[in-house]
Write a protein that holds these residues in place. Structure first.
Motif, PDB file in Angstrom:
ATOM      1  N   ALA A   1      73.589  28.119  18.121  1.00 59.07           N
ATOM      2  CA  ALA A   1      72.171  28.406  18.638  1.00 59.07           C
ATOM      3  C   ALA A   1      71.880  27.210  19.295  1.00 59.07           C
ATOM      4  CB  ALA A   1      71.578  29.362  17.801  1.00 59.07           C
ATOM      5  N   LYS A   2      71.947  26.387  19.139  1.00 56.17           N
ATOM      6  CA  LYS A   2      71.604  25.399  20.073  1.00 56.17           C
ATOM      7  C   LYS A   2      71.677  25.382  21.581  1.00 56.17           C
ATOM      8  CE  LYS A   2      71.086  20.698  17.554  1.00 56.17           C
ATOM      9  NZ  LYS A   2      72.265  20.049  17.218  1.00 56.17           N
ATOM     10  N   GLY A   3      70.097  25.129  22.110  1.00 58.05           N
ATOM     11  CA  GLY A   3      70.382  25.473  23.509  1.00 58.05           C
ATOM     12  C   GLY A   3      69.817  27.092  24.359  1.00 58.05           C
ATOM     13  N   ALA A   4      70.006  27.736  23.325  1.00 56.66           N
ATOM     14  CA  ALA A   4      69.855  29.294  23.298  1.00 56.66           C
ATOM     15  C   ALA A   4      68.780  29.829  22.944  1.00 56.66           C
ATOM     16  CB  ALA A   4      71.126  30.436  23.219  1.00 56.66           C
ATOM     17  N   ASN A   5      67.928  30.278  23.650  1.00 54.32           N
ATOM     18  CA  ASN A   5      66.339  31.342  23.683  1.00 54.32           C
ATOM     19  C   ASN A   5      66.959  31.964  21.774  1.00 54.32           C
ATOM     20  OD1 ASN A   5      63.982  31.742  23.147  1.00 54.32           O
ATOM     21  ND2 ASN A   5      64.530  33.714  25.414  1.00 54.32           N
ATOM     22  N   ILE A   6      67.655  31.482  21.058  1.00 52.76           N
ATOM     23  CA  ILE A   6      67.998  32.178  19.857  1.00 52.76           C
ATOM     24  C   ILE A   6      67.512  31.685  19.057  1.00 52.76           C
ATOM     25  CG2 ILE A   6      69.889  32.667  18.363  1.00 52.76           C
ATOM     26  CD1 ILE A   6      71.991  33.214  20.760  1.00 52.76           C
ATOM     27  N   GLU A   7      66.724  32.457  17.954  1.00 58.03           N
ATOM     28  CA  GLU A   7      65.727  32.012  16.858  1.00 58.03           C
ATOM     29  C   GLU A   7      66.585  32.788  15.379  1.00 58.03           C
ATOM     30  OE1 GLU A   7      61.699  32.559  16.653  1.00 58.03           O
ATOM     31  OE2 GLU A   7      61.988  32.320  14.473  1.00 58.03           O
ATOM     32  N   VAL A   8      66.913  31.289  14.641  1.00 57.93           N
ATOM     33  CA  VAL A   8      67.916  31.422  13.223  1.00 57.93           C
ATOM     34  C   VAL A   8      66.203  31.450  11.799  1.00 57.93           C
ATOM     35  CG1 VAL A   8      70.006  31.139  11.728  1.00 57.93           C
ATOM     36  CG2 VAL A   8      69.962  30.852  14.130  1.00 57.93           C
ATOM     37  N   ARG A   9      66.660  32.312  11.461  1.00 61.52           N
ATOM     38  CA  ARG A   9      65.736  32.722  10.514  1.00 61.52           C
ATOM     39  C   ARG A   9      65.995  33.032   8.900  1.00 61.52           C
ATOM     40  NH1 ARG A   9      61.357  35.854  11.067  1.00 61.52           N
ATOM     41  NH2 ARG A   9      60.442  35.058  13.172  1.00 61.52           N
ATOM     42  N   THR A  10      65.206  31.806   8.551  1.00 60.03           N
ATOM     43  CA  THR A  10      65.836  32.142   7.092  1.00 60.03           C
ATOM     44  C   THR A  10      64.373  33.085   6.327  1.00 60.03           C
ATOM     45  OG1 THR A  10      66.063  30.123   7.242  1.00 60.03           O
ATOM     46  CG2 THR A  10      66.399  30.217   4.391  1.00 60.03           C
ATOM     47  N   LEU A  11      65.370  34.095   5.699  1.00 59.13           N
ATOM     48  CA  LEU A  11      65.077  35.241   4.913  1.00 59.13           C
ATOM     49  C   LEU A  11      64.345  35.382   3.134  1.00 59.13           C
ATOM     50  CD1 LEU A  11      66.257  38.336   7.166  1.00 59.13           C
ATOM     51  CD2 LEU A  11      64.000  37.050   7.699  1.00 59.13           C
ATOM     52  N   GLN A  12      63.408  35.204   2.979  1.00 54.12           N
ATOM     53  CA  GLN A  12      63.447  35.419   0.981  1.00 54.12           C
ATOM     54  C   GLN A  12      64.645  36.371   0.834  1.00 54.12           C
ATOM     55  OE1 GLN A  12      60.074  37.245  -1.391  1.00 54.12           O
ATOM     56  NE2 GLN A  12      58.919  35.640  -0.241  1.00 54.12           N
ATOM     57  N   ILE A  13      65.468  36.053  -0.563  1.00 51.69           N
ATOM     58  CA  ILE A  13      66.246  36.824  -1.512  1.00 51.69           C
ATOM     59  C   ILE A  13      65.686  37.957  -1.756  1.00 51.69           C
ATOM     60  CG2 ILE A  13      67.888  36.520  -2.628  1.00 51.69           C
ATOM     61  CD1 ILE A  13      67.701  33.731  -2.614  1.00 51.69           C
ATOM     62  N   LYS A  14      66.049  39.061  -1.479  1.00 47.99           N
ATOM     63  CA  LYS A  14      65.067  40.077  -1.682  1.00 47.99           C
ATOM     64  C   LYS A  14      66.013  41.721  -1.210  1.00 47.99           C
ATOM     65  CE  LYS A  14      60.797  41.477  -0.937  1.00 47.99           C
ATOM     66  NZ  LYS A  14      59.337  42.236  -1.171  1.00 47.99           N
ATOM     67  N   TYR A  15      66.518  42.043  -2.231  1.00 44.09           N
ATOM     68  CA  TYR A  15      67.301  43.490  -2.061  1.00 44.09           C
ATOM     69  C   TYR A  15      66.228  44.677  -1.974  1.00 44.09           C
ATOM     70  CZ  TYR A  15      70.231  47.917  -1.943  1.00 44.09           C
ATOM     71  OH  TYR A  15      71.252  48.295  -1.742  1.00 44.09           O
ATOM     72  N   PRO A  16      66.168  45.408  -0.385  1.00 42.48           N
ATOM     73  CA  PRO A  16      67.133  45.191   0.614  1.00 42.48           C
ATOM     74  C   PRO A  16      66.654  44.835   2.147  1.00 42.48           C
ATOM     75  CG  PRO A  16      66.520  47.505   0.438  1.00 42.48           C
ATOM     76  CD  PRO A  16      65.502  47.080  -0.307  1.00 42.48           C
ATOM     77  N   GLN A  17      66.733  43.433   1.853  1.00 36.27           N
ATOM     78  CA  GLN A  17      66.472  42.302   3.097  1.00 36.27           C
ATOM     79  C   GLN A  17      67.987  43.037   4.219  1.00 36.27           C
ATOM     80  OE1 GLN A  17      64.121  39.165   3.243  1.00 36.27           O
ATOM     81  NE2 GLN A  17      64.462  40.633   5.101  1.00 36.27           N
ATOM     82  N   GLY A  18      68.527  43.338   3.786  1.00 36.16           N
ATOM     83  CA  GLY A  18      69.285  43.694   4.977  1.00 36.16           C
ATOM     84  C   GLY A  18      69.703  45.577   5.803  1.00 36.16           C
ATOM     85  N   ALA A  19      68.944  45.962   5.322  1.00 38.64           N
ATOM     86  CA  ALA A  19      68.664  46.980   5.704  1.00 38.64           C
ATOM     87  C   ALA A  19      67.946  47.074   7.442  1.00 38.64           C
ATOM     88  CB  ALA A  19      67.933  48.206   4.917  1.00 38.64           C
ATOM     89  N   GLU A  20      68.397  47.732   8.373  1.00 36.91           N
ATOM     90  CA  GLU A  20      67.854  47.462   9.495  1.00 36.91           C
ATOM     91  C   GLU A  20      66.165  47.298   9.409  1.00 36.91           C
ATOM     92  OE1 GLU A  20      71.097  48.874  12.645  1.00 36.91           O
ATOM     93  OE2 GLU A  20      69.691  50.273  12.265  1.00 36.91           O
ATOM     94  N   LYS A  21      65.375  48.388   8.676  1.00 34.03           N
ATOM     95  CA  LYS A  21      63.798  48.567   9.253  1.00 34.03           C
ATOM     96  C   LYS A  21      63.415  47.213   8.441  1.00 34.03           C
ATOM     97  CE  LYS A  21      63.658  53.254   9.597  1.00 34.03           C
ATOM     98  NZ  LYS A  21      63.511  55.093   9.099  1.00 34.03           N
ATOM     99  N   MET A  22      63.705  46.897   7.162  1.00 35.85           N
ATOM    100  CA  MET A  22      63.596  45.723   6.461  1.00 35.85           C
ATOM    101  C   MET A  22      64.271  44.146   6.667  1.00 35.85           C
ATOM    102  SD  MET A  22      63.979  47.895   4.038  1.00 35.85           S
ATOM    103  CE  MET A  22      62.530  48.991   4.693  1.00 35.85           C
ATOM    104  N   LEU A  23      64.676  44.760   7.996  1.00 29.14           N
ATOM    105  CA  LEU A  23      65.167  43.546   8.191  1.00 29.14           C
ATOM    106  C   LEU A  23      63.765  42.919   9.973  1.00 29.14           C
ATOM    107  CD1 LEU A  23      67.043  41.091   8.219  1.00 29.14           C
ATOM    108  CD2 LEU A  23      68.563  42.101   9.832  1.00 29.14           C
TER     109      LEU A  23
END
Ligand code: SF4
Ligand code: SF4
Length: 438
Positions: A222-244
Motif C-alpha cells: 500500500a506504500k505511496g497510496a492513501n490507504i491505511e492498514v490497521r491492525t485490529l484486536q483479536i476478537k470474534y466477530p471482528q470481521g462482521a461489517e458493523k464491527m469492522l
C-alpha cells in the motif's frame, strides 16, 4: 501494544489457525466435472443460457443474471453441458444447477485472459463496474451480495471510505490470510479500483493482530497510496461489517441499516483480488481459495479450486477424512453450516471447509432452562437480549421476539457459544426469523 476493536460484546473462541496458517496456497487439479449452481448469491437466481449437450469454454457465461440484484455464473472448466439438476446447498435449500463435464480423454483447457489492460485505473467508474458485473463477482467472505450492486449506492448515500476486510475472525480459516501474504499487490489494486469506482480518496484494510505477516505485506503493497492498514484486536466477530466499521472508523451503522448509511463500503480480501483480475484481465469469478482444515481431515491445506468442484474432491485432495471426523462444515464453525451431502459443490462464497472431530462436534440436542446468567447479553456485539429471543422462539411467540429486535441479530453465534445451559440460541433465532416478517 493495544489495537482498536469494537466495544460491545464479542468473544474469544480458540483460533485453531495454526493448522493451515503457514500452508502456501496449492492449485487443485481441475476436476472432470463441475456442478455450477444458478444461485450462488443474494438476489434473483440466474437463468440458464446454455442447453444440454452444448460445448462450453472455461469462463463462458452459462447462467445469465435475472434482474439488477443477481450475478452471472460461468463455467469453471471447458467441456460439455451434461445435465441440469438440483443440488442441495449447505443452507438446506435445493438450487437448480448446471453440470459441465470434460471427456476423460480431453486435456483441461484453462481460462486465458482476453485482455491485459494495465491502465485499468484510468477507466471510467461505469466501465469498471461493468467489468465487475460481467465477471459475476459477489462478496466472497460468505455474504455473496452482488458486488456491482454494493458499489452502486444511491446518490443520497455518498461514500467516503472503502474498507477491505482482512479480519478473517472465524476460527480455523486462513484463505484471506494466505491471499494477503501471497498476493498483497492485487488485493491493494482491487481496493484502488473500488476507490476509483466510488470516488473515494481514502481506503482502509483491517487485519486482526494474529496475522502480523499479512499486515507487513499489505503495508508494503500500500506504500505511496492513501490507504491505511490497521491492525485490529483479536476478537470474534471482528470481521462482521458493523464491527469492522466501528473498529476502524468509530461509526455506528444504525439498526436495520447498511454500511452505506454511514458512508462506507466493505469488501472482503478475496473479493478485492477478484475485482483486480476482472478489471485488468476480464477474468470471471470461476475459482477461489478455500481453507480445508480441522482436526478431522488428514492433511489440512489452502487450495485454489474451481467453483463447482464437489466438496468430496477437496477432502480427497487433503488426504481424506480421519476416522475421528464428526462434522463437515461449510465456512467457519461459528457461522457456517454443516454439509448434508459431500457432493455439494464449492460456490463463490465457500471460504472454508472445516472438518471437526467427533469429540468437538457436539450438537445442541440436550439443553437446559435459561438460568438468567446474562452471559449471552454480555457476548452480543449488537447489544441484544439473546435470552429473550431464545425464550420467545422456543415458545412460538415469534412476534414478541420481533419486539426484542430479532432482525438486528446477524447470527454470529457468540451467544450460543457462551451459554452454560447449552441453549441453541442462534438456531432458535433463525427459526423465529422464518416465522415473522421484518
Ligand atoms: S447471534 Fe445474534 S443475538 Fe446472538 S450474539 Fe450474535 S448478534 Fe447477538
Ligand atoms: S447465556 Fe444461556 S443461560 Fe445465560 S442468560 Fe443467556 S440464554 Fe440464559
Amino acid at each position: 501494544m493495544s489495537f482498536t476493536t469494537f466495544q460491545l460484546g464479542g468473544i474469544h473462541p480458540p483460533e485453531r489457525k495454526e493448522l493451515v496458517a503457514a500452508s502456501a496456497i496449492e492449485e487443485m487439479k481441475s476436476p472432470q466435472k463441475v456442478i455450477i449452481p444458478l444461485s450462488q448469491h443474494i438476489g434473483a437466481p440466474c437463468k440458464a443460457s446454455v442447453e444440454v449437450g452444448q460445448e462450453v469454454k472455461a469462463g463462458q457465461v452459462i447462467g445469465a443474471p435475472e434482474g439488477f440484484v443477481s450475478a452471472a455464473v460461468h463455467s469453471s472448466i471447458g467441456g460439455k453441458v451434461a445435465a441440469f439438476e438440483s443440488v442441495l446447498m449447505p443452507i438446506g435449500r435445493m438450487v437448480p444447477a448446471i453440470v459441465v463435464e470434460r471427456p476423460a480423454n480431453r486435456q483441461d483447457e484453462a481460462w486465458h485472459p482476453a485482455q491485459d489492460d494495465k491502465d485499468y485505473l484510468k477507466r471510467s467508474p461505469d466501465e469498471l463496474k461493468s467489468r465487475i458485473k460481467a465477471a459475476g463477482i459477489v462478496g466472497m467472505g460468505g455474504a455473496t451480495f452482488p458486488t456491482h450492486v454494493k458499489i452502486s449506492p444511491p446518490k443520497e448515500k455518498p461514500i467516503d471510505a472503502v474498507i477491505i476486510n482482512g479480519a478473517e475472525c472465524e476460527p480455523y480459516l486462513c484463505a484471506d490470510h494466505r491471499v494477503m501474504l501471497e498476493s498483497p499487490e492485487p488485493v491493494i489494486e482491487g481496493l484502488k479500483i473500488l476507490m476509483t469506482v466510488l470516488g473515494v480518496s481514502k481506503g482502509y484494510v483491517g487485519i486482526e493482530a494474529n496475522k502480523p505477516d499479512a499486515v507487513e505485506r499489505m503495508l508494503e503493497a500500500a506504500k505511496g497510496a492513501n490507504i491505511e492498514v490497521r491492525t485490529l484486536q483479536i476478537k470474534y466477530p471482528q470481521g462482521a461489517e458493523k464491527m469492522l466499521i466501528k473498529s476502524i472508523l468509530d461509526r455506528e451503522v444504525p439498526a436495520g441499516g447498511l454500511p452505506m448509511d454511514v458512508g462506507v463500503v466493505v469488501q472482503n480480501v478475496g473479493t478485492a483480488y477478484a475485482i483486480y483480475e476482472a478489471c485488468r484481465y476480464g477474468k470471471p469469478l470461476i475459482e477461489r481459495v478455500v481453507s480445508v482444515t480441522g482436526g478431522g481431515v488428514n492433511n489440512p491445506k489452502n487450495l485454489r479450486v474451481k467453483v463447482g468442484t464437489p466438496i468430496s474432491q477437496l477432502i480427497e485432495s487433503c488426504g481424506g477424512l480421519k476416522s475421528s471426523a464428526g462434522k463437515v462444515i461449510s465456512g467457519g464453525p461459528m457461522m457456517g453450516f454443516a454439509f448434508f451431502d459431500l457432493n455439494t459443490p464449492v460456490t463463490k462464497g465457500t471460504s472454508g471447509i472445516v472438518v471437526l472431530e467427533d469429540k468437538d462436534a457436539t450438537g445442541n440436542d440436550k439443553y437446559y432452562n435459561c438460568i438468567r446468567c446474562g452471559r449471552c447479553v454480555e457476548a452480543c456485539p449488537m447489544g441484544l437480549m439473546p435470552l429473550m429471543l431464545s425464550l420467545y422462539s422456543e415458545k412460538g411467540h415469534y412476534a414478541d421476539a420481533k419486539d426484542y429486535k430479532l432482525f438486528d441479530c446477524f447470527e454470529c453465534g457468540s451467544c450460543t457459544y457462551v451459554c452454560p445451559a447449552n441453549r441453541p440460541i442462534v438456531q432458535q433465532i433463525k427459526l423465529a426469523k422464518t416465522q415473522v416478517k421484518p
